[in-house]
Scaffold this motif. Sequence first.
Motif, PDB file in Angstrom:
ATOM      1  N   THR A 279       0.827  -1.215   0.000  1.00  0.00           N
ATOM      2  CA  THR A 279       0.000   0.000   0.000  1.00  0.00           C
ATOM      3  C   THR A 279       0.860   1.264   0.000  1.00  0.00           C
ATOM      4  OG1 THR A 279      -0.120  -0.001   2.398  1.00  0.00           O
ATOM      5  CG2 THR A 279      -1.954  -1.015   1.230  1.00  0.00           C
ATOM      6  N   HIS A 280       2.109   1.128   0.394  1.00  0.00           N
ATOM      7  CA  HIS A 280       2.956   2.322   0.550  1.00  0.00           C
ATOM      8  C   HIS A 280       3.806   2.619  -0.672  1.00  0.00           C
ATOM      9  CE1 HIS A 280       1.441   1.791   4.438  1.00  0.00           C
ATOM     10  NE2 HIS A 280       2.341   0.948   4.890  1.00  0.00           N
ATOM     11  N   ASN A 281       3.573   1.917  -1.754  1.00  0.00           N
ATOM     12  CA  ASN A 281       4.322   2.174  -2.980  1.00  0.00           C
ATOM     13  C   ASN A 281       4.068   3.605  -3.449  1.00  0.00           C
ATOM     14  OD1 ASN A 281       5.459   2.216  -5.500  1.00  0.00           O
ATOM     15  ND2 ASN A 281       4.560   0.269  -6.187  1.00  0.00           N
ATOM     16  N   PRO A 282       5.113   4.431  -3.504  1.00  0.00           N
ATOM     17  CA  PRO A 282       4.877   5.835  -3.895  1.00  0.00           C
ATOM     18  C   PRO A 282       4.357   5.978  -5.329  1.00  0.00           C
ATOM     19  CG  PRO A 282       7.225   5.423  -3.477  1.00  0.00           C
ATOM     20  CD  PRO A 282       6.506   4.144  -3.175  1.00  0.00           C
ATOM     21  N   ASP A 283       4.695   5.033  -6.196  1.00  0.00           N
ATOM     22  CA  ASP A 283       4.205   5.074  -7.575  1.00  0.00           C
ATOM     23  C   ASP A 283       2.768   4.555  -7.611  1.00  0.00           C
ATOM     24  OD1 ASP A 283       3.581   4.726 -10.203  1.00  0.00           O
ATOM     25  OD2 ASP A 283       5.436   3.669 -10.736  1.00  0.00           O
ATOM     26  N   PRO A 284       1.832   5.365  -8.079  1.00  0.00           N
ATOM     27  CA  PRO A 284       0.421   4.930  -8.036  1.00  0.00           C
ATOM     28  C   PRO A 284       0.052   3.934  -9.129  1.00  0.00           C
ATOM     29  CG  PRO A 284       0.582   7.131  -8.991  1.00  0.00           C
ATOM     30  CD  PRO A 284       1.977   6.735  -8.598  1.00  0.00           C
ATOM     31  N   SER A 285       0.987   3.618 -10.029  1.00  0.00           N
ATOM     32  CA  SER A 285       0.623   2.816 -11.202  1.00  0.00           C
ATOM     33  C   SER A 285       0.066   1.441 -10.841  1.00  0.00           C
ATOM     34  CB  SER A 285       1.848   2.626 -12.109  1.00  0.00           C
ATOM     35  OG  SER A 285       2.461   3.849 -12.348  1.00  0.00           O
ATOM     36  N   LEU A 286       0.715   0.780  -9.899  1.00  0.00           N
ATOM     37  CA  LEU A 286       0.276  -0.568  -9.561  1.00  0.00           C
ATOM     38  C   LEU A 286      -1.087  -0.541  -8.854  1.00  0.00           C
ATOM     39  CD1 LEU A 286       1.546  -3.263 -10.171  1.00  0.00           C
ATOM     40  CD2 LEU A 286       2.494  -3.308  -7.852  1.00  0.00           C
ATOM     41  N   ALA A 287      -1.255   0.457  -7.990  1.00  0.00           N
ATOM     42  CA  ALA A 287      -2.558   0.591  -7.315  1.00  0.00           C
ATOM     43  C   ALA A 287      -3.650   0.859  -8.351  1.00  0.00           C
ATOM     44  CB  ALA A 287      -2.507   1.721  -6.288  1.00  0.00           C
ATOM     45  N   PHE A 288      -3.302   1.677  -9.354  1.00  0.00           N
ATOM     46  CA  PHE A 288      -4.270   1.947 -10.420  1.00  0.00           C
ATOM     47  C   PHE A 288      -4.605   0.656 -11.167  1.00  0.00           C
ATOM     48  CE2 PHE A 288      -5.640   3.189 -14.654  1.00  0.00           C
ATOM     49  CZ  PHE A 288      -6.557   4.189 -14.374  1.00  0.00           C
ATOM     50  N   ALA A 289      -3.575  -0.129 -11.466  1.00  0.00           N
ATOM     51  CA  ALA A 289      -3.794  -1.392 -12.178  1.00  0.00           C
ATOM     52  C   ALA A 289      -4.702  -2.315 -11.359  1.00  0.00           C
ATOM     53  CB  ALA A 289      -2.458  -2.057 -12.469  1.00  0.00           C
ATOM     54  N   LEU A 290      -4.490  -2.326 -10.055  1.00  0.00           N
ATOM     55  CA  LEU A 290      -5.355  -3.146  -9.197  1.00  0.00           C
ATOM     56  C   LEU A 290      -6.806  -2.677  -9.288  1.00  0.00           C
ATOM     57  CD1 LEU A 290      -3.162  -3.527  -5.978  1.00  0.00           C
ATOM     58  CD2 LEU A 290      -3.979  -5.392  -7.458  1.00  0.00           C
ATOM     59  N   SER A 291      -6.984  -1.353  -9.345  1.00  0.00           N
ATOM     60  CA  SER A 291      -8.345  -0.810  -9.389  1.00  0.00           C
ATOM     61  C   SER A 291      -9.060  -1.181 -10.683  1.00  0.00           C
ATOM     62  CB  SER A 291      -8.329   0.720  -9.215  1.00  0.00           C
ATOM     63  OG  SER A 291      -7.940   1.358 -10.426  1.00  0.00           O
ATOM     64  N   ARG A 292      -8.293  -1.556 -11.697  1.00  0.00           N
ATOM     65  CA  ARG A 292      -8.908  -1.913 -12.983  1.00  0.00           C
ATOM     66  C   ARG A 292      -9.313  -3.384 -13.052  1.00  0.00           C
ATOM     67  NH1 ARG A 292     -10.804   2.281 -14.161  1.00  0.00           N
ATOM     68  NH2 ARG A 292     -11.283   1.507 -16.250  1.00  0.00           N
ATOM     69  N   LEU A 293      -8.992  -4.145 -12.021  1.00  0.00           N
ATOM     70  CA  LEU A 293      -9.225  -5.594 -12.104  1.00  0.00           C
ATOM     71  C   LEU A 293     -10.697  -5.960 -12.111  1.00  0.00           C
ATOM     72  CD1 LEU A 293      -6.412  -7.069  -9.825  1.00  0.00           C
ATOM     73  CD2 LEU A 293      -6.567  -7.085 -12.318  1.00  0.00           C
ATOM     74  N   ASP A 294     -11.573  -5.075 -11.626  1.00  0.00           N
ATOM     75  CA  ASP A 294     -12.990  -5.446 -11.621  1.00  0.00           C
ATOM     76  C   ASP A 294     -13.705  -4.974 -12.885  1.00  0.00           C
ATOM     77  OD1 ASP A 294     -12.803  -2.839 -10.960  1.00  0.00           O
ATOM     78  OD2 ASP A 294     -14.212  -2.905  -9.286  1.00  0.00           O
ATOM     79  N   GLU A 295     -12.953  -4.753 -13.951  1.00  0.00           N
ATOM     80  CA  GLU A 295     -13.560  -4.475 -15.241  1.00  0.00           C
ATOM     81  C   GLU A 295     -13.581  -5.747 -16.064  1.00  0.00           C
ATOM     82  OE1 GLU A 295     -14.661  -1.476 -16.510  1.00  0.00           O
ATOM     83  OE2 GLU A 295     -14.376  -0.589 -14.544  1.00  0.00           O
ATOM     84  N   PRO A 296     -14.652  -6.132 -16.705  1.00  0.00           N
ATOM     85  CA  PRO A 296     -16.005  -5.641 -16.506  1.00  0.00           C
ATOM     86  C   PRO A 296     -16.557  -6.105 -15.158  1.00  0.00           C
ATOM     87  CG  PRO A 296     -16.022  -7.532 -17.970  1.00  0.00           C
ATOM     88  CD  PRO A 296     -14.583  -7.257 -17.624  1.00  0.00           C
ATOM     89  N   ALA A 297     -17.703  -5.585 -14.827  1.00  0.00           N
ATOM     90  CA  ALA A 297     -18.179  -5.623 -13.456  1.00  0.00           C
ATOM     91  C   ALA A 297     -18.149  -7.004 -12.788  1.00  0.00           C
ATOM     92  CB  ALA A 297     -19.600  -5.071 -13.422  1.00  0.00           C
ATOM     93  N   PHE A 298     -17.447  -6.983 -11.651  1.00  0.00           N
ATOM     94  CA  PHE A 298     -17.658  -7.996 -10.616  1.00  0.00           C
ATOM     95  C   PHE A 298     -17.301  -9.438 -10.968  1.00  0.00           C
ATOM     96  CE2 PHE A 298     -20.974  -5.074  -8.563  1.00  0.00           C
ATOM     97  CZ  PHE A 298     -19.944  -4.282  -8.096  1.00  0.00           C
ATOM     98  N   GLN A 299     -16.319  -9.620 -11.845  1.00  0.00           N
ATOM     99  CA  GLN A 299     -15.804 -10.990 -11.952  1.00  0.00           C
ATOM    100  C   GLN A 299     -14.866 -11.250 -10.778  1.00  0.00           C
ATOM    101  OE1 GLN A 299     -14.115 -11.256 -15.828  1.00  0.00           O
ATOM    102  NE2 GLN A 299     -16.112 -11.191 -16.820  1.00  0.00           N
TER     103      GLN A 299
END
Lengths: 347, 615
Positions: A279-299
């Motif tokens: 969670t403390h990774n200063p680069d937001p890229s990986l956190a952003f990639a994680l946020s994209r994992l529920d595309e498309p909805a809710f798999q």
Amino acid sequence: MSDILNGRGLSLVPKTDVKQSMKEFKTDQEVRWCPGCGDYAILAAVQSFVPDLGLRRENMVFVSGIGCSSRFPYYMNTYGFHSIHGRAPAIATGLAASRPDLSVWVITGDGDALSIGGNHLIHALRRNVNLNILLFNNRIYGLTKGQYSPTSEVGKITKSTPMGSLDKPFNPISLAIGAEASFVARTIDSDRKHLQSVLREAAEHKGTSLVEIYQNCNIFNDDAFEQLKNPEVRDDITLRLEHGRPIVSASKAVRQGPRGLEVVDRASVREEEILVHDTHNPDPSLAFALSRLDEPAFQHVPIGVFRNVDRPSYDERMAEQLDQAVADRGQGDLHDLLHGGDTWRIN
Amino acid sequence: MTKQVQQLDRVIIRFAGDSGDGMQLTGDRFTAETAEFGNDLSTLPNFPAEIRAPAGTLPGVSSFQLHFADHDILTPGDAPNVLVAMNPAALKANLGDLPRGADVIANTDEFTKRNLAKVGYAANPLEDDSLAEWRVHAVPLTTLTVKALEGFDISKKDAERAKNMFALGLLSWLYHRPTDATIKFLEGKFAKKPDIAKANVAAFQAGWNYGETTESFSVSYEIKPAKLAAGVYRNISGNQALAYGLIAASVQARLPLFLGSYPITPASDILHELSRHKRFGIRTFQAEDEIAGVGAALGAAFGGALGVTTTSGPGVALKAETVGLAVTTELPLIVVDVQRAGPSTGMPTKTEQTDLLMAMFGRNGESPVPVIAPSTPSDCFHAAIEAARIAVKYRTPVMLLSDGYLANGSEPWRVPEVSELPDISVDFATAPNGDDGETYLPFKRDPGTLARPWAVPGTPGLEHRIGGIEKADGTGNISYDPDNHDRMVRLRQAKIDGIDVPDLAVEDPDGDARVLVLGWGSTYGPIAAAARRVRKAGGKVAQAHLRHLNPLPANTGEVLRSYDKVLLPEINLGQLALLLRARFLVDIISYNRVRGLPFKAEELAGVIQDVIDSE
């Protein structure tokens, strides 16, 4: 890391030695949400968790915008400000920036925060004002009786979209990480324990924390998050985000693939291939990639703290500039100010 | 060569040039020298909204007019006695305002074929007799400047750019201005570029010496210092005075100042000024938009700060909903509207008085707001304190209506002593106010002012919730009760109606005028100057000026009804007239011009005389 978790976000808020209970945080106002609304669960979770923070009740403020969730402040026996549609982050910014001794909470919904108030939300996040923003996401407009919201899925049939909605929804987590928020998390109304643990971490975070709470609107969008609640599938769908732990659900795991993150059968990967959450990774890229994992909805849906990084808060820096100005040139003197510049005397 | 020195009682100079010629700076410096010398003065900067319009074109002309005198004056003057024209565009754009016999100092170097063609001159007006009505001084300002700076280690371009300082030096000689402060100013301004500093000082001195030696100027002029009231003076613009007034209000209210603002012409200078004074504990927040600016100010007010937002017309439109929230939550808030020409974007750098009705009524629901308008640049200081006094005493948003003319115009200001300023502090609520001794009633009102208590977060035992939904009288709980809403609407109105404002004063030296000329806001100077002219010519006119537009002074109706005719000049289409007619049923005569410029005294004197003559 210790800095982040030792509560600097609340360091200037007065503590109390008196043990507080949930009861003290309830008001005498009748709660007027629809029976069965997810808001009840969130209210109860908040009321029962805040006493543990040990803060003085008078130093807590709940600020809200407009919408069902925005009635929340009326039910918290703290200071509260039920404001106007979309503007709560702006109002709370002025309050938090001028009063570092307060623990300021913003209660908002998907329409309030992401439609009419989208601009204020992203700017609050980039500034990193010491605020906790709880975004109740039910993917529908409730108080105006059931129009689609900026988080509704494409094709949503509502009163205002009888042939289905056309616009692509926001993913609030992606949006917040895109704005480089320093704390971004997701939780769900039905899991009180998880909800409270996320809120505690948010409260102790210095700067703006954005917590998306999946909240069920049983009148206009019932069971929007059913898969995450259904005991038969939820453990397979839910990817738990915990700092320092592999990102997995009961049956799935996340790993770095050739074109980004991918979710694979847990049984098919070696333990060391599974992505370990930081969670403390200063680069937001990986956190952003994680946020994209529920595309498309809710798999598969990541739940938990996506990002929690240490960065100076706006109010802290603002106070430092004031202190610096005094240190450099002394406290302001009104007489000297008025009589400064080029003056002349007439006798 | 001994030159003749002529005594004058007043002079109006207009510096005009291209936007890049530094005319505003030149005007500012001449003003500073004039203030130091002790003349009374009034200034009118006039510049395009474009930062750099195409060079040499009419839209790119920037000007600065200064009126100074050996007696007290009220306006920047109608028509210049002297025009400094740095290029053909500046000449063409300003010639129409120039009375016969006025002096024109023209920079011949810029009167090239190309520049003349740009503004439609077929022939060079300096070389034919088209300027015969005026006294033309053709001076090659650029050439003289570059020549004077030979040997300086600067580029030709930098040398040419110093021509405005040459012109300033020449004018300073012509009117016997003190020069030390300008030299000091230039050394400070270019402290990091000593070569440029030296060159500018040299150009300034060369201009002075040129005046002394050239035969083009055979006369120089003296204007004796004005006899103003004793005291310490400084020159101040409306925006600076307003910013100082807000700082003083914060000190006198003992509340930290929080400014939430979004940059907008012509209000931004208040944000800039307040940002420089952090050692007064002032927090300035440049918000993401106008709405966030006022929202943050209101949030800070909830927390016990003196919340202020500054903007101009289009910005007020965006803030309306939040002002309504401040009305219903009854929190102190100061909304500064530096009015500019509208509607919509309008003419951002031009002045107007067209936001009065928006200030009064521009919100949904019954949402009364006090409105105050300063009358002169320096009055912005006192008006800001008065706005703060009302805001904190009555817990209400207050609209402060300045405008572009006041904001950028300047005048000498007798600097007040801190001890002369009112104490406007109020007490926060610290204890429960319910009859049971335990309950806190956030909407239980002070019987005198009808203000509700101001309990700020951090105060134990007074935890409460406020918001935009209608509140039950007393408890502040959500209420949809019809009678309660009717009562709350009336209470909020009664609170504003009951604000203590001073009576409207009337100036009528003879005491038997039958015509009253009334004004509000920035028209004070031109109206007062016009009334003087009329009286000097034997006419009888009374003058009154409204500073409080809401609530109006208690004697307003009585004053209006005691004259046969009431004339009301406004830089709008009759907004105050509409209010006064509705309220007092007085048949007010309006005079309206909406040209983005202040009224001229001569113009208004004619209008007043016409009304007198029609008696």
